[in-house]
Design a protein around this motif. Structure first.
Motif, PDB file in Angstrom:
ATOM      1  N   LEU A  63      48.969  40.662  40.921  1.00  0.00           N
ATOM      2  CA  LEU A  63      50.185  40.259  39.753  1.00  0.00           C
ATOM      3  C   LEU A  63      50.205  38.738  39.863  1.00  0.00           C
ATOM      4  CD1 LEU A  63      52.616  42.974  39.683  1.00  0.00           C
ATOM      5  CD2 LEU A  63      51.182  42.229  37.896  1.00  0.00           C
ATOM      6  N   LEU A  64      50.525  38.210  41.188  1.00  0.00           N
ATOM      7  CA  LEU A  64      50.758  36.912  41.375  1.00  0.00           C
ATOM      8  C   LEU A  64      49.560  35.991  40.930  1.00  0.00           C
ATOM      9  CD1 LEU A  64      52.786  36.880  44.856  1.00  0.00           C
ATOM     10  CD2 LEU A  64      53.745  36.745  42.612  1.00  0.00           C
ATOM     11  N   VAL A  65      48.494  36.362  41.094  1.00  0.00           N
ATOM     12  CA  VAL A  65      47.277  35.622  40.513  1.00  0.00           C
ATOM     13  C   VAL A  65      47.348  35.357  39.245  1.00  0.00           C
ATOM     14  CG1 VAL A  65      44.763  35.588  40.432  1.00  0.00           C
ATOM     15  CG2 VAL A  65      45.802  36.139  42.640  1.00  0.00           C
ATOM     16  N   PHE A  66      47.515  36.607  38.249  1.00  0.00           N
ATOM     17  CA  PHE A  66      47.499  36.303  36.993  1.00  0.00           C
ATOM     18  C   PHE A  66      48.608  35.468  36.630  1.00  0.00           C
ATOM     19  CE2 PHE A  66      44.382  39.877  36.734  1.00  0.00           C
ATOM     20  CZ  PHE A  66      43.698  39.519  36.094  1.00  0.00           C
ATOM     21  N   ALA A  67      50.054  35.653  37.266  1.00  0.00           N
ATOM     22  CA  ALA A  67      51.158  34.985  36.706  1.00  0.00           C
ATOM     23  C   ALA A  67      50.932  33.651  37.060  1.00  0.00           C
ATOM     24  CB  ALA A  67      52.351  35.596  37.631  1.00  0.00           C
ATOM     25  N   GLY A  68      50.292  33.282  38.202  1.00  0.00           N
ATOM     26  CA  GLY A  68      49.794  32.107  38.634  1.00  0.00           C
ATOM     27  C   GLY A  68      48.950  31.366  37.376  1.00  0.00           C
ATOM     28  N   ILE A  69      47.975  31.976  37.201  1.00  0.00           N
ATOM     29  CA  ILE A  69      47.064  31.416  36.119  1.00  0.00           C
ATOM     30  C   ILE A  69      47.869  30.961  34.704  1.00  0.00           C
ATOM     31  CG2 ILE A  69      44.825  31.769  34.821  1.00  0.00           C
ATOM     32  CD1 ILE A  69      43.935  33.452  37.139  1.00  0.00           C
ATOM     33  N   THR A  70      48.671  32.044  34.343  1.00  0.00           N
ATOM     34  CA  THR A  70      49.580  32.024  33.164  1.00  0.00           C
ATOM     35  C   THR A  70      50.444  30.615  33.286  1.00  0.00           C
ATOM     36  OG1 THR A  70      49.786  34.376  32.910  1.00  0.00           O
ATOM     37  CG2 THR A  70      51.196  32.977  31.733  1.00  0.00           C
ATOM     38  N   VAL A  71      50.920  30.585  34.470  1.00  0.00           N
ATOM     39  CA  VAL A  71      51.953  29.382  34.490  1.00  0.00           C
ATOM     40  C   VAL A  71      51.099  27.997  34.523  1.00  0.00           C
ATOM     41  CG1 VAL A  71      53.562  27.821  36.266  1.00  0.00           C
ATOM     42  CG2 VAL A  71      53.622  30.575  36.026  1.00  0.00           C
ATOM     43  N   ILE A  72      50.151  28.027  35.170  1.00  0.00           N
ATOM     44  CA  ILE A  72      49.189  26.867  35.196  1.00  0.00           C
ATOM     45  C   ILE A  72      48.468  26.424  33.894  1.00  0.00           C
ATOM     46  CG2 ILE A  72      47.088  25.873  35.963  1.00  0.00           C
ATOM     47  CD1 ILE A  72      47.236  27.211  38.453  1.00  0.00           C
ATOM     48  N   THR A  73      48.078  27.430  32.785  1.00  0.00           N
ATOM     49  CA  THR A  73      47.515  27.431  31.794  1.00  0.00           C
ATOM     50  C   THR A  73      48.740  26.941  30.521  1.00  0.00           C
ATOM     51  OG1 THR A  73      46.153  29.065  32.036  1.00  0.00           O
ATOM     52  CG2 THR A  73      46.671  28.668  29.849  1.00  0.00           C
ATOM     53  N   GLN A  74      49.952  27.360  30.883  1.00  0.00           N
ATOM     54  CA  GLN A  74      51.076  26.913  29.967  1.00  0.00           C
ATOM     55  C   GLN A  74      51.200  25.470  30.047  1.00  0.00           C
ATOM     56  OE1 GLN A  74      52.589  29.967  27.959  1.00  0.00           O
ATOM     57  NE2 GLN A  74      52.622  28.119  26.835  1.00  0.00           N
ATOM     58  N   PHE A  75      51.491  25.224  31.248  1.00  0.00           N
ATOM     59  CA  PHE A  75      51.908  23.564  31.703  1.00  0.00           C
ATOM     60  C   PHE A  75      50.736  22.810  31.413  1.00  0.00           C
ATOM     61  CE2 PHE A  75      55.325  25.752  34.305  1.00  0.00           C
ATOM     62  CZ  PHE A  75      56.425  25.052  33.939  1.00  0.00           C
ATOM     63  N   ALA A  76      49.388  23.175  31.425  1.00  0.00           N
ATOM     64  CA  ALA A  76      48.397  22.287  31.090  1.00  0.00           C
ATOM     65  C   ALA A  76      48.336  22.162  29.515  1.00  0.00           C
ATOM     66  CB  ALA A  76      46.908  23.155  31.267  1.00  0.00           C
TER      67      ALA A  76
END
Length: 525
Positions: free
Chosen positions: A224-237
């Motif tokens: 869950l934290l992996v997918f959430a982390g990728i989401t946050v990185i993608t959003q800020f990118a």
């Protein structure tokens, strides 16, 4: 509670503790017992444990959080019903929004089921129930895990879709839609299965079952934290790209925005678009998508907060089992006060997550449905229901997303672009990022009548006929109709009509007009 708990099963243990050997291990979640051998024999804290570790109002607060989920479920039900019944122009629905709402519904059901079932948290005096001994526990735990997985995956897909459209100018179509549906529901199904098989759920606090500590990091929290982390990185990118485009537009003094012609082919669009054009395109998308962006950030924040708190709770429980001397002062206080927990709560603060943090997690998870309605819902839904009740609009007859079929008004979808810049900064007509097919997708061109080339970046190019053209249509060999009569005149005007007829004598091109030809039937399919 203490008096009743010490009446049966106390054995050689001081009150309020109960002797573990006097209880069966055939049912319930045996590993969930809070036992220690510091007092001689293995003595256990009576079930439920939270009543000894938290104040008396803890159960009231958890019950209040469950009732807040009822309000969230009502909001989500209204949103989904509006998506299904009202015309798309009133709801701006999109399959990414519909599936996210369904995922949040699962999460709310995990807290609502115990309200109706009123389950028993304990299998016996020292053993909590788990999914094997209580059906309500199994259902509430499964729905909670499924809702968490679905919410994380669908906000992840929303972030990916937005990133592809803004940063890479890629129109998401049917391929992305089917891939998103397979991922959005396949991954949660796998995640729930792994969590229930390798870890299981039991009553840990409140009437809702939560995942057990065993294997929970590997099968739930880390993924869950992996997918959430990728989401946050993608959003800020994506945010970073928007800032870069904005800064580039400030120093752009080119005049290509108004005066340059259309690129000759689609692949050259990225190479010829000016910074000002890119900024206007990104600005329009952000104006359309800010609701979805806020939903992504809210749900990802909730899930990350929830995961961190539970991981911290599991770590505390593990350390207490490995090193029970950390709770010696609290255990001694309970023995000296004969089970008066209120006098010992201050000594238990370092072995549990404080009540305010636990309540914050439960409340944040409970209001997700309200946030989804506020951000993905539209005021036009209420007017749509009013008009539907007054028989002014027709109900929706097909429940598909914007990426599935072409509609007469695709610009009403949530993720479709609505404005196109005309090159002078005026935004009036719809504009896509890039369109390569007739499928209506997020930010794809609006369907128009007739044969028309989409205007991708708001610049108009007029076709000027060359002064000398030697191209002409030729009839298939061997199939020349004997009725065709080629007219040798050039620009001969029919009397009384003012219409110039074709004369091929002075040109190299042959006339395509023949007697009996029906021009209106030429383009019929």
């Amino acid at each position: 509670m203490a008096a009743n708990g010490t009446a049966v099963g106390q054995g050689a243990c001081p009150g309020p503790f109960l002797q573990e050997d006097l209880f069966s291990t055939s049912g319930g979640f045996v590993n969930g017992r809070f036992c220690s051998d510091l007092l001689g024999p293995s003595c256990c804290l009576p079930c439920p444990q939270t009543e000894w570790l938290y104040p008396d109002n803890f159960q009231t607060i958890t019950l209040a959080a469950n009732w807040i989920n009822v309000l969230s479920l009502v909001c989500i039900a209204f949103l989904l019903l509006s998506f299904a019944v009202l015309p798309v122009g009133k709801t701006h629905r999109h399959y990414l929004s519909v599936c996210l709402a369904i995922g949040v519904t699962f999460m709310s059901l995990g807290f609502i089921i115990p309200l109706g079932a009123k389950p028993k948290q304990c299998y016996d005096a020292i053993t909590p129930n788990d999914m094997g001994s209580n059906t309500s526990c199994a259902l509430s735990g499964a729905f909670l895990i499924a809702g968490g997985w679905a919410a994380v995956i669908w906000v992840f897909l929303r972030a990916i879709a937005l990133h592809l459209q803004i940063c890479w100018q890629i129109v998401i179509g049917k391929t992305f839609m089917w891939g998103a549906l397979a991922t959005g529901w396949g991954v949660p199904a796998i995640g729930v299965t792994l969590a229930l098989v390798f870890s299981g759920v039991s009553f840990r606090f409140g009437d809702t079952c939560h995942i057990n500590h065993k294997n929970s990091l590997a099968v739930l929290w880390i993924p869950l934290l992996v997918f959430a982390g990728i989401t946050v990185i993608t959003q800020f990118a994506t945010f970073g790209y928007c800032i870069k485009v904005y800064l580039a537009s400030l120093v752009d003094d080119s005049t290509t925005t108004e005066n340059s012609g259309l690129p000759s082919y689609t692949s050259s669009v990225r190479g010829t678009i000016s910074p000002k054009q890119a900024y206007r395109r990104v600005k329009r998308v952000m104006e359309l998508q800010w609701r979805g962006i806020v939903v992504v950030l809210l749900i990802v924040t909730d899930v990350i907060f929830f995961a961190i708190i539970f991981v911290f709770m599991d770590d505390i429980a593990t350390n207490m089992v490995k090193n029970p001397t950390k709770s010696t002062a609290w255990l001694g206080c309970l023995i000296q006060t004969n089970g008066n927990k209120n006098k010992c709560l201050s000594l238990a603060q370092h072995i549990v997550v404080n009540q305010a943090t636990v309540m914050a997690v439960l409340l944040l998870l409970s209001v997700n449905g309200v946030w989804v309605l506020c951000l993905l819902g539209r005021f036009s839904m209420f007017t749509g229901w009013y008009e539907l009740i007054r028989h002014r609009v027709k109900p929706n007859t097909e429940f598909v997303s914007a990426d599935a079929h072409a509609y007469k008004d695709p610009s009403s979808y949530e993720m479709l672009g609505r404005e196109r810049d005309n090159g002078n900064g005026d935004s009036k007509t719809p504009e896509p990022f890039m369109a390569t097919s007739n499928v209506v997708t997020p930010l794809s061109p609006v369907a128009k009548s007739g044969r028309e080339t989409p205007d991708y970046f708001g610049r108009e190019a007029r076709y000027k006929s060359p002064s000398r053209s030697f191209s002409s249509p030729k009839p298939p060999p061997g199939h020349v109709s004997p009725n065709i009569q080629w007219e040798p005149q050039l620009s001969t005007q029919r009397a009384g009509t003012g219409i110039n007829e074709w004369d091929g004598a002075n040109t190299h091109a042959q006339s395509t007009y023949y007697t009996g030809m029906d021009p209106l039937a030429m383009n019929k399919i």
